[in-house]
Design an enzyme around this catalytic site. Structure first.
Site, mmCIF file in Angstrom:
data_model
loop_
_atom_site.group_PDB
_atom_site.id
_atom_site.type_symbol
_atom_site.label_atom_id
_atom_site.label_comp_id
_atom_site.label_asym_id
_atom_site.label_seq_id
_atom_site.Cartn_x
_atom_site.Cartn_y
_atom_site.Cartn_z
ATOM 1 N N CYS A 113 -32.626 2.649 -11.576
ATOM 2 C CA CYS A 113 -31.589 2.437 -10.552
ATOM 3 C C CYS A 113 -30.219 2.971 -10.971
ATOM 4 O O CYS A 113 -29.339 3.138 -10.130
ATOM 5 C CB CYS A 113 -31.483 0.963 -10.192
ATOM 6 S SG CYS A 113 -32.988 0.318 -9.489
ATOM 7 N N HIS A 251 -24.370 -0.895 -7.060
ATOM 8 C CA HIS A 251 -25.803 -0.735 -6.813
ATOM 9 C C HIS A 251 -26.250 -1.853 -5.880
ATOM 10 O O HIS A 251 -25.821 -2.997 -6.018
ATOM 11 C CB HIS A 251 -26.569 -0.799 -8.129
ATOM 12 C CG HIS A 251 -28.052 -0.809 -7.943
ATOM 13 N ND1 HIS A 251 -28.691 0.071 -7.100
ATOM 14 C CD2 HIS A 251 -29.026 -1.600 -8.475
ATOM 15 C CE1 HIS A 251 -29.987 -0.174 -7.131
ATOM 16 N NE2 HIS A 251 -30.212 -1.186 -7.941
ATOM 17 N N ASN A 281 -33.065 -2.173 -1.622
ATOM 18 C CA ASN A 281 -32.722 -1.536 -2.894
ATOM 19 C C ASN A 281 -33.352 -0.138 -2.920
ATOM 20 O O ASN A 281 -34.571 -0.005 -3.017
ATOM 21 C CB ASN A 281 -33.250 -2.402 -4.044
ATOM 22 C CG ASN A 281 -32.973 -1.813 -5.411
ATOM 23 O OD1 ASN A 281 -32.558 -0.661 -5.534
ATOM 24 N ND2 ASN A 281 -33.201 -2.593 -6.450
#
Ligand SMILES: CC(C)(COP(=O)(O)OP(=O)(O)OC[C@H]1O[C@@H](n2cnc3c(N)ncnc32)[C@H](O)[C@@H]1OP(=O)(O)O)[C@@H](O)C(=O)NCCC(=O)NCCS
Length: 324
Positions: A113, A251, A281
């Site tokens: 990520c 994020h 996500n």
């Protein structure tokens, strides 16, 4: 002194929307649980014809157009992804010629990520040292392809998409600093149990896909602690105060983590760019997707001070402080 600055942004999402109510039909979960624990209402899922490379191509095309640069002038192409189309060639190589880039360097960076922040840091360093003038940076993912759609603990969390920026050399900052870290001791908390060199023996137990596993609540605690440290490190490195920030572009893993970061930075949530409610996500794509959205809708303006941060499997984490 040479700095890099963001000349243009772009993003691409699949058309297919999967809501929490859609997931209620295929697994034992509820819209209420997902909203309360994560802030997610819906996510975009790639069609069979869409891949990390096709999403990247569109996001990059838009970033190049917005930056108003000639693709032939791009000196380097860096893509953050953990779900490439192929083992090789990289997504960067698959997309490079479709965008009309020259025979410039093209590479993928795998930092889960944190992939976009890592890619951005590589690009920034190339420009600062004078080896490149214009660099295309992308974060692209199709995590739906490594999600087990029978497992509620992970399936409700992820989505697909891509975001991109064009960086160019400038006498004015620009990117003030980037910071990247990793700690492989945490490798088992967020991982796939199969892979190329290790082999595919575990595929049967994960329904024939290289499934993503996560110990969610343990990841949660480390993520909040670690992100708190890196935003402080980033401000200190630039001798800035929390109050100097205009926007937090975090994020997008969980709204509760995002809200905790906003509290740590004494920032009101209306100065935090949130897309997790609509995107879920999207891993390495989440930060550039959020950036592009807030630039295009006019919230982020030239001169604003931006804090970008991300955390992901590895563990990896990173940040960037940017005068937009
Ligand atoms: C994944 C996450 C949303 C789970 O939330 P949580 O509050 O930690 O929840 P837990 O995992 O402790 O599970 C609580 C309960 O909900 C249940 N549950 C899990 N997923 C569920 C779902 N989709 N629907 C309904 N119930 C669910 C669990 O089985 C558990 O039930 P139990 O109490 O009867 O055992 C959260 O931990 C998280 O966001 N983690 C961090 C993710 C992250 O930051 N990743 C960053 C890198 S990508």
């Amino acid at each position: 002194m040479i700095y890099s600055r963001i000349a243009g942004t772009g993003s691409q999402l699949p058309d297919k929307v999967v809501s929490n109510h859609d997931l209620e039909q295929i697994m034992d979960t509820s819209d209420q649980w997902i909203r309360e624990r994560t802030g997610i209402c819906e996510r975009r899922i790639a069609a069979d014809t869409e891949t990390s490379a096709t999403l990247a191509e569109e996001a990059c095309r838009k970033a190049i157009e917005t930056a108003d640069v000639d693709p032939a002038e791009i000196d380097l192409f860096v893509v953050g992804t953990t779900t490439p189309d192929l083992v090789f060639p990289s997504v960067a190589c698959l997309v490079q010629k479709k965008l009309g880039l020259p025979d410039c360097g093209a590479m993928d960076v795998n930092a889960a990520c944190s992939g976009f922040i890592y890619a951005l840091s590589v690009a920034d360093k190339y420009i600062r040292c004078g080896d490149a003038r214009k660099v295309l940076v992308c974060g692209t993912e199709t995590l739906s392809r490594i999600t087990n759609w029978k497992k509620r603990d992970t399936a409700v969390l992820f989505g697909d998409g891509a975001g991109a920026v064009v960086l160019e050399a400038s006498e004015q900052p620009g990117i003030l600093s980037t910071h990247v870290h990793a700690n492989g001791d945490y490798k088992d908390l967020l991982t796939t149990k199969v892979g190329v060199s290790r082999g595919w023996d575990g595929m049967a137990e994960s329904d024939g896909i290289p499934e993503l596993f996560m110990k969610g609540n343990e990841v949660f605690k480390v993520a909040v602690r670690t992100l708190g440290r890196i935003v402080q490190e980033t401000l200190s490195a630039n001798k800035l105060e929390k109050s100097d920030l205009d926007w937090l572009i975090p994020h997008q893993a969980n709204l509760r983590i995002i809200a905790a970061m906003a509290r740590m930075l004494d920032m009101n949530m209306d100065h935090v760019v949130v897309t997790v409610d609509r995107h879920g996500n999207t891993s390495a794509a989440s930060v550039p997707l959020a950036l592009d959205e807030a630039v295009r809708d006019g919230r982020i303006k030239r001169g604003d001070m931006l804090m970008l941060e991300a955390f992901g499997g590895g563990f990896t984490w990173g940040s960037a402080l940017i005068r937009y």
